[in-house]
Design a protein around this motif. Structure first.
Motif, PDB file in Angstrom:
ATOM      1  N   SER A 111     109.369  45.294  57.848  1.00  0.00           N
ATOM      2  CA  SER A 111     108.270  45.234  56.873  1.00  0.00           C
ATOM      3  C   SER A 111     107.110  46.139  57.255  1.00  0.00           C
ATOM      4  O   SER A 111     106.252  46.436  56.427  1.00  0.00           O
ATOM      5  N   GLU A 112     107.065  46.588  58.510  1.00  0.00           N
ATOM      6  CA  GLU A 112     105.973  47.458  58.941  1.00  0.00           C
ATOM      7  C   GLU A 112     106.072  48.846  58.327  1.00  0.00           C
ATOM      8  O   GLU A 112     105.085  49.577  58.280  1.00  0.00           O
ATOM      9  N   THR A 113     107.265  49.230  57.889  1.00  0.00           N
ATOM     10  CA  THR A 113     107.455  50.520  57.230  1.00  0.00           C
ATOM     11  C   THR A 113     107.908  50.271  55.799  1.00  0.00           C
ATOM     12  O   THR A 113     109.000  49.745  55.567  1.00  0.00           O
ATOM     13  N   ALA A 114     107.062  50.641  54.846  1.00  0.00           N
ATOM     14  CA  ALA A 114     107.327  50.305  53.449  1.00  0.00           C
ATOM     15  C   ALA A 114     108.636  50.897  52.944  1.00  0.00           C
ATOM     16  O   ALA A 114     109.344  50.272  52.147  1.00  0.00           O
ATOM     17  N   ALA A 117     111.659  48.643  53.777  1.00  0.00           N
ATOM     18  CA  ALA A 117     111.729  47.456  52.936  1.00  0.00           C
ATOM     19  C   ALA A 117     112.140  47.819  51.510  1.00  0.00           C
ATOM     20  O   ALA A 117     112.965  47.137  50.897  1.00  0.00           O
ATOM     21  N   ALA A 118     111.584  48.918  50.978  1.00  0.00           N
ATOM     22  CA  ALA A 118     111.894  49.311  49.601  1.00  0.00           C
ATOM     23  C   ALA A 118     113.364  49.671  49.444  1.00  0.00           C
ATOM     24  O   ALA A 118     114.012  49.272  48.473  1.00  0.00           O
ATOM     25  N   ARG A 119     113.913  50.406  50.381  1.00  0.00           N
ATOM     26  CA  ARG A 119     115.309  50.824  50.277  1.00  0.00           C
ATOM     27  C   ARG A 119     116.258  49.653  50.467  1.00  0.00           C
ATOM     28  O   ARG A 119     117.292  49.567  49.804  1.00  0.00           O
ATOM     29  N   LYS A 206      97.971  45.275  50.126  1.00  0.00           N
ATOM     30  CA  LYS A 206      98.649  46.241  49.264  1.00  0.00           C
ATOM     31  C   LYS A 206      97.996  47.609  49.403  1.00  0.00           C
ATOM     32  O   LYS A 206      96.858  47.822  49.020  1.00  0.00           O
ATOM     33  N   VAL A 207      98.732  48.523  50.009  1.00  0.00           N
ATOM     34  CA  VAL A 207      98.248  49.884  50.222  1.00  0.00           C
ATOM     35  C   VAL A 207      99.233  50.834  49.574  1.00  0.00           C
ATOM     36  O   VAL A 207     100.450  50.678  49.729  1.00  0.00           O
TER      37      VAL A 207
END
Length: 308
Positions: A111-114, A117-119, A206-207
């Motif tokens: 989760s530290e790298t968006a 998580a997205a993939r 949310k960034v």
């Protein structure tokens, strides 16, 4: 553990398996198994055991459809393989699973790298995901023979035998279709992983991430606009007055065959003679003009002189 060559190998020629009707046939009929990097990593495990000719026979068994069934559970694989005897042999694999604490740490690191998580949420396996597991100090794939225990009811003294190798190759192909099966073998279902990721993502502020978010802030909103319930507005055609719309004026055959099926992927452990997507694609391509004719009222039933 692989034993040395012995009496059995010198005096007993390779047996011929009985034909298995309706078995699972490998989609790879020549060359190496596995298209994705994660499938090749799994195939590399069985090929590292140095079991000689049994490896080639395992490939042949997988391609001929000698494997009758495969069931995958958390850390377990059970299968039946038709050999030379009337009763199929039973194959069992046990893969060392990660603990709840280890999975929690992995989810936190992911989760530290968006982009990770997205993939993953999109059903993809990032190639550098093993680095994340490394930061959590747990391996994604088994790294030593003790991490995988295998058994087969066949009389062969070698472990792995050709029946285990055949199952291993088919698992590699199945990982191509669904990479989340690797997580399942390590003890976590896809839904459980997504739930863990969701918990940590909710805690983060949310960034905007340039790798995963569109350029404009409007396109990066929290919730999409609800779909309109009015058919005219939904489809974006027809007069504003709401008069009946003849959709036949806009109907045409799709440019690509089976786009949804290609997105969903192949059927699990497909047993057909040709690849699942290719088989359905040819059928849909032939059926498309017939379906369009029915919709436009141009199709005439067999033996009937009137339009449908």
């Amino acid at each position: 553990m692989v034993r040395r060559r012995g009496y059995y190998d010198y005096y007993y020629p390779p047996s011929q398996p009985r034909e298995a009707k309706g078995g699972i046939k490998a989609q790879t009929q020549r060359g190496g198994f596995g298209r994705s990097w994660w499938a090749k990593r799994w195939i590399g495990i069985i090929e590292s055991f140095n079991i000689g000719a049994r490896l080639n026979r395992g490939r042949t068994y997988a391609r001929k459809g000698q494997v009758i069934s495969i069931e995958i559970g958390k850390g377990t694989v059970s299968a039946q393989v038709q050999g030379s005897r009337a009763r199929p042999y039973k194959v069992a694999m046990r893969v060392k699973t990660l603990t709840d604490a280890q999975w929690t740490l992995v989810a936190q690191k992911l989760s530290e790298t968006a982009v990770f998580a997205a993939r993953l949420l999109a059903g993809e396996m990032p190639e550098s995901i093993e680095e994340v597991f490394g930061r959590a100090r747990v391996p994604l794939f088994p790294t030593k023979s003790a991490d995988i225990a295998t058994e087969c009811s066949c009389p062969d003294w070698s472990n792995p035998c050709k029946h285990i190798a055949a199952v291993h190759y088919l698992l590699g192909e199945e990982f191509d279709r669904d990479p989340f099966l690797i997580f399942k073998l390590r003890g976590l279902e896809r839904e459980e992983l997504i739930h863990l990721l969701g918990q940590y993502l909710k805690q983060k502020p949310k960034v905007k991430d340039e790798e995963t978010c569109p350029e404009t802030e409007e396109e990066c909103g929290d919730a999409p606009e609800p779909l309109p319930s009015d058919p005219i507005r939904f489809w974006g055609v027809g007069p504003e007055s709401g008069d009946p719309v003849d959709f036949r004026d806009e109907a045409e055959a799709p440019a690509a065959s089976a786009p949804l099926i290609r997105r969903l992927g192949a059927f699990p452990f497909w047993r057909g003679e040709e690849p699942f997507i290719e088989a359905l694609e040819s059928l849909l391509k032939a059926a498309s003009p017939l379906g369009l004719g029915v919709f436009l009222g141009e199709w005439r039933g067999k033996g009937k002189g009137t339009s449908a």
